[in-house]
Structures are given as C-alpha cells and as structure tokens.
Design an enzyme around this catalytic site. Structure first.
Site, PDB file in Angstrom:
ATOM      1  N   SER A 113       0.869  -1.171   0.000  1.00 16.33           N
ATOM      2  CA  SER A 113       0.000   0.000   0.000  1.00 16.33           C
ATOM      3  C   SER A 113       0.908   1.223   0.000  1.00 16.33           C
ATOM      4  O   SER A 113       2.084   1.124   0.367  1.00 16.33           O
ATOM      5  CB  SER A 113      -0.873   0.008   1.266  1.00 16.33           C
ATOM      6  OG  SER A 113      -1.468   1.276   1.475  1.00 16.33           O
ATOM      7  N   TYR A 126      -2.709  -1.540  10.189  1.00 16.69           N
ATOM      8  CA  TYR A 126      -2.532  -1.662   8.745  1.00 16.69           C
ATOM      9  C   TYR A 126      -1.181  -1.110   8.309  1.00 16.69           C
ATOM     10  O   TYR A 126      -0.439  -1.756   7.557  1.00 16.69           O
ATOM     11  CB  TYR A 126      -3.670  -0.914   8.044  1.00 16.69           C
ATOM     12  CG  TYR A 126      -3.674  -1.031   6.546  1.00 16.69           C
ATOM     13  CD1 TYR A 126      -4.109  -2.207   5.924  1.00 16.69           C
ATOM     14  CD2 TYR A 126      -3.283   0.025   5.735  1.00 16.69           C
ATOM     15  CE1 TYR A 126      -4.138  -2.318   4.541  1.00 16.69           C
ATOM     16  CE2 TYR A 126      -3.306  -0.071   4.358  1.00 16.69           C
ATOM     17  CZ  TYR A 126      -3.739  -1.245   3.761  1.00 16.69           C
ATOM     18  OH  TYR A 126      -3.759  -1.347   2.394  1.00 16.69           O
TER      19      TYR A 126
END
Length: 234
Positions: A113, A126
């Site tokens: 990401s 995350y």
C-alpha cells in the site's frame, strides 16, 4: 541460479483473488482464508501440486481498520497483522522453497500500500503490517536473488475496490482534488504493474516498491482528504 530467467514455471497463485485488485491480477484463483494460520498457507503447496508447478506468487490478501490507535483491541491488531503480514510471510516461505527446489527461479509480488511508505491516521495496525511487508520484501529479494527469484512490492493508493467502499464504482467519474491524477485508481491499473513484474522482462527488477497511486505519495498521506484543487496554483 537458472541460466535464463524466462525458464521459470508460468503457473501463478494469487491470494485474496475474489474481488478488487486480486481478481484483476488473477491468472490462478485461490480462495484463501489467511486468518487461519499457519495451516492456511498449506494451500500454496496443494495448488502447486494440482497445477503442476509454481512460478509466480502474488500476495494480495489483505484487511484493514479505521480506528484510533488507543482504541484498537488486541484481537483486531492481531487479525490485521495475521492477514497482512503473517500470511504473506508463510505463503512466501512455501513458494520460495518450491521455486528453489525446482531450480528455475520465479517471482514473488507483495501487494502492500502507499501506507507501506507513509502513515495514515486511524490505520495503526494496517500501516505497521504494510511497512513490515515492505521491508520483508527487501530481505527476501536479497536472500532469494541467487536462486533467480525476484521479490517486489506493489504499493497501491486509493483504488476503487470493495475494500475502499467503491465496489462497482467507475473511478474515472470520481474527483480527488488532492491526488495529482485527480481520481482513484482502477484495479486493472494495479494488475498491469503486477503483470509486468511477473513477466520475463522484469528479470533484473528486485527489492523495489512500485507505487501505483496517481501521484498520491508526492502529496503526503492525507492527500485524498483535500477538498479543493487550490494546491495546484502557485
């Protein structure tokens, strides 16, 4: 080391390939529940046996959260870390052993990401998992290169997928003032980079992280929250 990188098995396994980026990437589909670890990682060997080899692994399965750091429960922290970091670690181990034993090299591609590189408020677990996966990618690249196995990360920005609440949304109709390209990405735009890294043409590319983010990272981690285009003017 294989004499020619293009000799690696052309069988690919994509984890989390039921929707979004994984579905767009998929040339082999695996329904893999990576919350059931370490047992779930055994599907890599099972699929490789069934498909007759393994040349490419795409670690795509992922989950996230949106919650202040001080409120994140241990169970939620562990769930995100298990799916986003433990899963790729275990699946990559099995894939690398397979590729090394076959002696024909291969490709491992980790979907991280932009938050591998930049923090985001409310995404503690995350960001920790994706940052960890980014560095794991680099260590794997160092250790596996002598076997002809390249390891890279692909770091998407905001992509129109179910995970971002944009299932069946045309990203070209959405406006994102804080992103230089001005819109979310399409999953197929991520898949195109994955396909390139999985190809023989990318034999000399390893240990890198490829941002597919419309320029979001050059704007900062909160770019998608900007409400106007005023930043474009000097």
């Amino acid at each position: 080391m294989p004499e020619r990188y293009e000799d690696y098995d052309r069988v690919a396994i994509v984890t989390g390939a039921d929707s979004g980026i994984g579905k767009a990437c998929a040339v082999a589909l695996a329904e893999l529940d990576l919350t059931r670890l370490p047992e779930a990682a055994a599907v890599i060997d099972e699929l490789a046996d069934r498909l007759g080899g393994l040349g490419v692994l795409v670690n795509n399965a992922g989950t996230g959260l949106s919650e202040p750091f001080v409120d994140v429960s241990w169970a939620k922290w562990r769930e995100v870390l298990a799916v986003d970091l433990d899963g790729p670690f275990l699946c990559s181990q099995r894939a690398a052993r397979r590729m090394r034993a076959a002696g024909r090299g291969g490709r491992i591609i980790n979907i991280t990401s932009v938050h591998e590189h930049a923090p985001r408020v409310g995404s503690s677990a995350y960001c920790a998992a994706k940052g960890g996966l980014g560095l794991l990618t680099k260590v794997m690249a160092q250790e596996l290169s002598a076997d002809g196995i390249t390891v890279n990360a692909v770091a998407p920005g905001e992509i129109a997928t179910p995970m971002t609440g944009q299932e069946d949304v045309d990203p070209f109709t959405q406006h994102r003032p804080g992103v230089p390209v001005g819109r979310p990405g399409d999953a197929r735009e991520v898949a195109a980079v994955v396909a390139m890294l999985a190809s023989p043409a990318a034999a000399y590319v390893t240990g890198a992280s490829w941002a597919v983010d419309g320029g979001m990272l050059v704007m900062g981690p909160q770019a998608s929250a900007l409400a106007s285009d005023s930043w474009r003017s000097v």
